[in-house]
Design a protein around this motif. Structure first.
Motif, PDB file in Angstrom:
ATOM      1  N   PRO A 269     -35.842 -53.428  56.483  1.00 57.40           N
ATOM      2  CA  PRO A 269     -35.017 -54.306  55.949  1.00 57.40           C
ATOM      3  C   PRO A 269     -34.934 -55.824  55.566  1.00 57.40           C
ATOM      4  O   PRO A 269     -35.246 -56.305  54.684  1.00 57.40           O
ATOM      5  CB  PRO A 269     -35.082 -53.065  55.114  1.00 57.40           C
ATOM      6  CG  PRO A 269     -34.110 -52.601  55.747  1.00 57.40           C
ATOM      7  CD  PRO A 269     -34.930 -52.393  57.433  1.00 57.40           C
TER       8      PRO A 269
ATOM      9  N   ARG B  30     -36.438 -43.036  64.254  1.00 55.66           N
ATOM     10  CA  ARG B  30     -35.676 -43.679  63.948  1.00 55.66           C
ATOM     11  C   ARG B  30     -35.972 -45.289  64.328  1.00 55.66           C
ATOM     12  O   ARG B  30     -36.372 -45.276  65.525  1.00 55.66           O
ATOM     13  CB  ARG B  30     -34.294 -43.303  64.700  1.00 55.66           C
ATOM     14  CG  ARG B  30     -33.202 -42.011  64.301  1.00 55.66           C
ATOM     15  CD  ARG B  30     -31.880 -41.416  63.929  1.00 55.66           C
ATOM     16  NE  ARG B  30     -31.955 -41.478  66.257  1.00 55.66           N
ATOM     17  CZ  ARG B  30     -31.034 -41.084  66.356  1.00 55.66           C
ATOM     18  NH1 ARG B  30     -30.085 -40.802  65.362  1.00 55.66           N
ATOM     19  NH2 ARG B  30     -30.935 -40.627  67.776  1.00 55.66           N
ATOM     20  N   PRO B  31     -36.083 -46.096  63.642  1.00 55.91           N
ATOM     21  CA  PRO B  31     -36.171 -47.351  64.135  1.00 55.91           C
ATOM     22  C   PRO B  31     -34.978 -48.619  64.835  1.00 55.91           C
ATOM     23  O   PRO B  31     -33.345 -48.337  64.266  1.00 55.91           O
ATOM     24  CB  PRO B  31     -36.195 -48.262  62.864  1.00 55.91           C
ATOM     25  CG  PRO B  31     -35.817 -47.348  61.772  1.00 55.91           C
ATOM     26  CD  PRO B  31     -35.223 -46.249  61.894  1.00 55.91           C
ATOM     27  N   ILE B  32     -35.214 -48.846  65.839  1.00 56.20           N
ATOM     28  CA  ILE B  32     -34.509 -49.770  66.914  1.00 56.20           C
ATOM     29  C   ILE B  32     -34.829 -51.281  65.819  1.00 56.20           C
ATOM     30  O   ILE B  32     -36.160 -51.460  66.555  1.00 56.20           O
ATOM     31  CB  ILE B  32     -33.831 -49.206  67.599  1.00 56.20           C
ATOM     32  CG1 ILE B  32     -33.457 -48.343  67.954  1.00 56.20           C
ATOM     33  CG2 ILE B  32     -33.096 -50.374  68.729  1.00 56.20           C
ATOM     34  CD1 ILE B  32     -34.343 -47.019  68.542  1.00 56.20           C
TER      35      ILE B  32
ATOM     36  N   GLU C 135     -34.245 -56.095  66.866  1.00 53.94           N
ATOM     37  CA  GLU C 135     -33.574 -57.331  67.330  1.00 53.94           C
ATOM     38  C   GLU C 135     -34.162 -56.638  69.290  1.00 53.94           C
ATOM     39  O   GLU C 135     -33.849 -55.798  69.978  1.00 53.94           O
ATOM     40  CB  GLU C 135     -32.646 -56.806  67.285  1.00 53.94           C
ATOM     41  CG  GLU C 135     -32.046 -57.180  65.856  1.00 53.94           C
ATOM     42  CD  GLU C 135     -31.658 -59.190  65.832  1.00 53.94           C
ATOM     43  OE1 GLU C 135     -31.343 -59.480  66.178  1.00 53.94           O
ATOM     44  OE2 GLU C 135     -33.219 -59.141  64.686  1.00 53.94           O
TER      45      GLU C 135
ATOM     46  N   ILE D 182     -31.321 -55.422  71.848  1.00 61.49           N
ATOM     47  CA  ILE D 182     -30.120 -54.468  71.045  1.00 61.49           C
ATOM     48  C   ILE D 182     -31.549 -53.341  71.668  1.00 61.49           C
ATOM     49  O   ILE D 182     -31.542 -51.951  72.527  1.00 61.49           O
ATOM     50  CB  ILE D 182     -30.220 -54.494  69.479  1.00 61.49           C
ATOM     51  CG1 ILE D 182     -28.896 -55.365  69.996  1.00 61.49           C
ATOM     52  CG2 ILE D 182     -29.766 -52.844  69.616  1.00 61.49           C
ATOM     53  CD1 ILE D 182     -28.707 -55.751  68.480  1.00 61.49           C
TER      54      ILE D 182
ATOM     55  N   TYR E 233     -31.122 -50.828  74.174  1.00 54.53           N
ATOM     56  CA  TYR E 233     -31.210 -48.755  73.835  1.00 54.53           C
ATOM     57  C   TYR E 233     -32.173 -47.812  74.467  1.00 54.53           C
ATOM     58  O   TYR E 233     -31.622 -46.961  75.252  1.00 54.53           O
ATOM     59  CB  TYR E 233     -31.927 -48.963  72.303  1.00 54.53           C
ATOM     60  CG  TYR E 233     -32.137 -47.456  71.948  1.00 54.53           C
ATOM     61  CD1 TYR E 233     -33.636 -47.030  71.842  1.00 54.53           C
ATOM     62  CD2 TYR E 233     -31.378 -46.362  71.714  1.00 54.53           C
ATOM     63  CE1 TYR E 233     -34.037 -45.367  71.560  1.00 54.53           C
ATOM     64  CE2 TYR E 233     -31.783 -45.338  70.946  1.00 54.53           C
ATOM     65  CZ  TYR E 233     -32.936 -44.925  71.443  1.00 54.53           C
ATOM     66  OH  TYR E 233     -33.232 -43.630  71.254  1.00 54.53           O
TER      67      TYR E 233
END
Lengths: 212, 230
Positions: B50, B63-65, B67, B70, B74
């Motif tokens: 968003p 769960r969204p991650i 960038e 990053i 992860y």
């Protein structure tokens, strides 16, 4: 015997967060003040690409960029964690650090030093970004939860330096009315006993603002 | 690590999406690539990301991650089997992070500026800056590789992914105009050799972007974005 030095600038939030991180880990270090208007050979040698402070020197090896330094400090020294342990929480912390550095701080700082339409545009940009932070801090004492973490360090400018600067230039941007949770966090952060001891004195900072 | 579903949202031509694919390949993670047109800010994309409304987004479990760098970190943290993406030594990790940020903050904006500059003389000037930045990266390679094949040493690592995802595009630049050769063995011999090696490295070769296919996709995407703005 490990040798740790910090090359920094007294008034810089980026330098202060590195010093706070070292102190939180109980690391002893030598501090070298840098005159940014007359950069030293030492700084230019250790940060030839960006020529900026802070620089952490660990046994003579330089580490630059405050967030890279903070992750390094967390990995090398025992003590309270700067980043969360869980991989997803780490990813979220890194996300917010980048968001604060890229979207919040530049617009907020530039808004202080611009006028008219340009200032209005920057104000809007900054407010849009701050709304996300406002949402993120809701229900939390600190961005790091109960303890200061890397996101709180990343936002230190927002908590302390920005309100002083905004007040100095007569800019209304992060008001208590519009950002009650961020306002409360900033107050909590700055009143923390440890943080309080490590912030530059307000009058000293204002004296520097007068030279800009 | 629980085998929760892994989905990667984004389009293959994006070097940022590509970074994530390279990392997932390195760790042999089963994932589903959900193609998304980056020019269309669909409801789904806005839901997943968003704040930035951009790809790539990795969804692990539910769960969204976001960038790309990053996400790569992860992946390294979440899947501990398989080769390490970041170096093991903290100082080497700091150096890798520094140069990856340089790629994103200094190198790529110059590449993009070069692509967007139409006037020949102005484009030439930006190209010189691109080369200057690339020479700095050559220096970084010499420091980080310590005489080995990759930034990460014997195996590819974080910085190989951060810069390697752009190699296809560097080739495209030269294919479109021989005057804009960035991977030049006379100027940056180490990086020229490194780029070749990526295409045959067992860990990442399947993810590396083929410049010929990229050129095709780029042309298609440009046509799509023109349609969107009509």
């Amino acid at each position: 015997m490990a040798e740790v030095k910090v090359i920094g600038s007294w008034s810089s939030p980026y330098t202060r967060k590195v010093e706070m991180a070292l102190k939180m880990k109980g690391v002893e270090y030598d501090y070298i003040e840098e005159d940014l208007k007359n950069k030293s050979p030492l700084l230019l040698q250790h940060n030839p690409i960006h020529k900026k402070v802070p620089v952490l020197l660990h046994n003579g090896k330089p580490i630059v960029e405050s967030m890279v330094i903070l992750e390094y400090i967390d990995e090398v020294w025992e003590g309270p964690a700067i980043l969360p342990k869980d991989p997803y929480d780490r990813a979220m912390a890194r996300f917010w650090v980048k968001f604060i550095d890229d979207k919040c701080i530049p617009a907020m700082w530039k808004a202080c030093w611009s006028v008219g339409e340009e200032q209005e545009k920057l104000k809007e940009e900054a407010k849009e970004a701050l709304k996300y932070l406002e949402n993120e801090i809701k229900g939390k004492k600190l961005f790091g939860g109960d303890k200061i973490g890397i996101v709180d360090h990343a936002a230190n400018f927002i908590a302390y330096w920005f309100p002083i600067t905004a007040d100095f230039v007569g800019l209304r941007l992060m008001t208590e009315n519009e950002f009650p949770n961020l306002y409360r966090w900033a107050d909590d952060y700055c009143s923390d006993t440890f943080v309080k001891e490590n912030l530059p004195h307000k009058d000293g900072y204002i004296a520097i603002l007068k030279t800009i | 690590m629980a085998t929760s579903g892994v989905k990667l949202y984004g389009g293959r031509p994006s070097p940022y999406v590509n970074r994530v694919e390279m990392a997932l390949e390195m760790k042999s993670v089963d994932y589903e690539l959900v193609e998304m047109n980056p020019y269309e800010k669909s409801e789904l994309l806005i839901k997943l990301n968003p704040i930035h409304k951009k790809v790539p987004v990795l969804v692990h479990g539910d769960r969204p991650i976001c960038e790309s760098l990053i996400i790569v970190q992860y992946i390294d943290d979440a899947w501990t089997n398989g080769p390490s993406i970041l170096p093991t030594d903290p100082y080497d990790r700091a150096i890798a992070r520094f140069w990856a940020a340089f790629v994103d903050d200094k190198f790529f904006p110059l590449l993009r500026q070069m692509r967007d500059t139409k006037e020949e003389e102005a484009k030439r000037l930006v190209f010189e800056k691109v080369l200057e930045a690339f020479v700095l990266l050559e220096g970084a390679f010499i420091t980080c590789s310590k005489g080995k094949a990759f930034f990460g040493g014997d195996t590819v690592g974080y910085l190989d992914i951060a810069l390697g995802s752009f190699v296809g595009y560097l080739r495209v630049s030269e294919m479109m105009n021989a005057n804009y050769k960035i991977l030049d063995e006379t100027k940056t011999p180490c990086l020229a050799g490194w780029a070749e090696r990526l295409y045959s490295d067992s860990l990442v070769k399947d993810a590396m972007l083929d410049p010929h296919k990229l050129l095709e996709s780029l042309t298609k995407l440009q046509a799509l974005s023109k349609t969107d703005s009509d």
